[in-house]
Design a protein around this motif. Structure first.
Motif, mmCIF file in Angstrom:
data_model
loop_
_atom_site.group_PDB
_atom_site.id
_atom_site.type_symbol
_atom_site.label_atom_id
_atom_site.label_comp_id
_atom_site.label_asym_id
_atom_site.label_seq_id
_atom_site.Cartn_x
_atom_site.Cartn_y
_atom_site.Cartn_z
ATOM 1 N N ARG A 127 30.923 -60.676 64.779
ATOM 2 C CA ARG A 127 31.518 -59.910 63.685
ATOM 3 C C ARG A 127 31.769 -60.807 62.471
ATOM 4 O O ARG A 127 31.519 -60.399 61.320
ATOM 5 N N ARG A 147 30.124 -63.451 61.616
ATOM 6 C CA ARG A 147 28.822 -63.716 60.990
ATOM 7 C C ARG A 147 28.399 -62.552 60.096
ATOM 8 O O ARG A 147 27.872 -62.747 59.000
ATOM 9 N N SER A 148 28.632 -61.340 60.575
ATOM 10 C CA SER A 148 28.237 -60.180 59.769
ATOM 11 C C SER A 148 29.115 -60.055 58.527
ATOM 12 O O SER A 148 28.651 -59.629 57.467
ATOM 13 N N ALA A 154 27.822 -62.488 55.835
ATOM 14 C CA ALA A 154 26.420 -62.335 55.420
ATOM 15 C C ALA A 154 26.328 -61.828 53.989
ATOM 16 O O ALA A 154 27.118 -60.977 53.545
#
Length: 466
Positions: free
Chosen positions: A298, A300-301, A304
């Motif tokens: 989560r 990482r998202s 992004a």
């Protein structure tokens, strides 16, 4: 732990606590003192065991962080409760006005009864035991549910409490989220839940079927407002320290920073310096891991497609997560709409204080607002135009560990308060005791009404017009 206790259902456990309350009532003040004292000594005896269990559940957590944020905070709360219980439990005399003289009144605080405590995973010891300290201080019995996401800590809590506190006073039930849901549906006299907003809504809805009062300690996006009057070096040091505590998995962690646009570059440079002073080597033992792989995915998202400024110059491998600033994300991005719960920190430049405060007001009310700068006109403007559970000036997170301060949220970040006397009151029923005298003016305000009633009413109505 004997097998008979483990096989007891949540419903049966509740019934045994309720039966004890019906027979014996709330805990006496002497009982409360003894239980709290025993809990204190037994917690200290198990401090290292808790540090080990929490670290294993997190895939690594700093021993010092656990001892500071879990054990020390609870011990301080117990010490305050033991010291202040005689004052907290003293009946409060209420001064009555005319025409109720010479009647007397007082408020007596009695235990609500059987309370439910449902704890989270980020501070799995503190956020179970602090509510329990409040419940016991008020004389309540309690059914306790630690988080299933920290199973080793939950098992240790169950074993610890069952060996320390009589099972007619406190029962601990481990298990998955379904166990928490069953507890929320019980006809309890009080529920204190700590966790996410979405689960808090479910707990409140389940409790409402029995009209059970709830204290909800939820998350939120706690902003940092760096005023132009701030000592930026001091501010950045304390912001980064608060953010990286427990790998960012703290409900009152700074969630985004509003900094004067002309100081953005300086802020980023100072933040790198601060992080590297806190964690000076790539094998630092003081930087805690993220609880689950799902939480890492989560994070990482969330980062992004944003401009990222890493805070450490060396790689950080899972289960830890690389701390980083997120520079000027758009206000409609997910990272600015959801609580981050990790070591990512959005930093947004502002031109005017009004612009910064509009951002704060357009997001749900947080657990805390952090202000860095002087206490003057700008501070007063911020305080008057925003809402939060707390305001902390020139520091982050620390206020939540002060046992005398009420802790809680507002709006989307929760309802109700606990810690210290606020916790004692949350688990108490404030019972009014009114004692009428043999002779009273109010006896003249009964039919058949006469001249005395007219004079009293004239005085009352005249008084109301003032």
């Amino acid at each position: 732990m004997d097998a008979s206790h483990r096989s007891t259902s949540v419903e049966d456990g509740y019934e045994s606590l309720k039966a004890a309350h019906r027979i014996s009532g709330g805990l006496t003040i002497a009982d409360r003192m003894e239980i709290l004292g025993t809990l204190r000594s037994s917690l200290l005896d198990r401090a290292e065991a808790y540090a080990t269990a929490v670290s294993a559940d997190f895939r690594y957590r700093s021993r010092h962080e656990t001892l500071l944020t879990e054990i020390s905070v609870v011990v301080s709360a117990i010490d305050l409760a033991i010291r202040k219980l005689p004052k907290w439990t003293r009946p409060e005399r209420i001064g009555l006005t005319w025409p109720f003289w010479p009647a007397k009144a007082q408020v007596v605080r009695q235990p609500r009864g059987v309370a439910g405590i449902i704890g989270p995973s980020n501070y799995p010891v503190q956020l179970v035991l602090l509510p329990l300290v409040s419940a016991i201080s008020a004389g309540c019995r309690a059914i306790v549910k630690p988080s299933e996401r920290t199973p080793r800590t939950a098992e240790l809590l169950e074993d610890h409490i069952s060996k320390t506190i009589d099972p007619t006073i406190v029962r601990v039930f481990t298990g998955d989220a379904a166990v928490a849901a069953r507890i929320a549906r019980l006809p309890l006299d009080m529920i204190l839940f700590t966790g996410s907003h979405s689960v808090g809504v479910e707990i409140a809805a389940a409790a409402a079927t029995n009209l059970t009062p709830v204290v909800l300690e939820l998350g939120g996006k706690s902003p940092v407002v760096v005023d132009r009057s701030a000592d930026l070096n001091l501010a950045v040091t304390r912001i980064v320290s608060g953010k990286l505590l427990n790998g960012g998995q703290t409900c009152v962690a700074p969630d985004y920073v509003l900094v004067p646009a002309e100081r953005m570059v300086e802020f980023v440079s100072l933040a790198r310096d601060a992080a590297q002073k806190l964690h000076p080597g790539r094998e630092t033992r003081d930087y805690s891991a993220i609880l689950t792989d799902g939480a890492i995915a989560r994070l990482r998202s969330l980062e992004a497609d944003h401009v990222i400024e890493p805070l450490l110059p060396w790689p950080v491998s899972a289960p830890r997560y690389r701390p980083a600033l997120v520079i000027n994300p758009t206000l409609d991005s997910v990272i600015m709409r959801e609580e981050i719960f990790g070591p990512l920190l959005p930093v947004l430049g502002y031109e005017s204080l009004d612009e910064a405060l509009r951002i704060v007001r357009n997001l749900p009310e947080p657990l805390a607002i952090y202000w860095f700068g002087d206490i003057g006109e700008s501070f007063e403007k911020m305080a008057a135009s925003t809402a939060s559970g707390a305001i902390s000036v020139n520091d982050t997170v620390v206020h939540a560990a002060v046992p005398q301060l009420p802790f809680g949220g507002v709006g989307q970040s929760g309802s109700g308060r606990y810690h210290g006397e606020a916790g004692f009151r949350a688990f108490s029923n404030e019972r009014t005791v009114f004692v009428q005298s043999r002779l009273s003016l109010t006896s003249l305000l009964r039919p058949p009404f006469g001249k005395s009633a007219d004079r009293i009413l004239q005085g009352l109505l005249k008084q109301r017009r003032k």
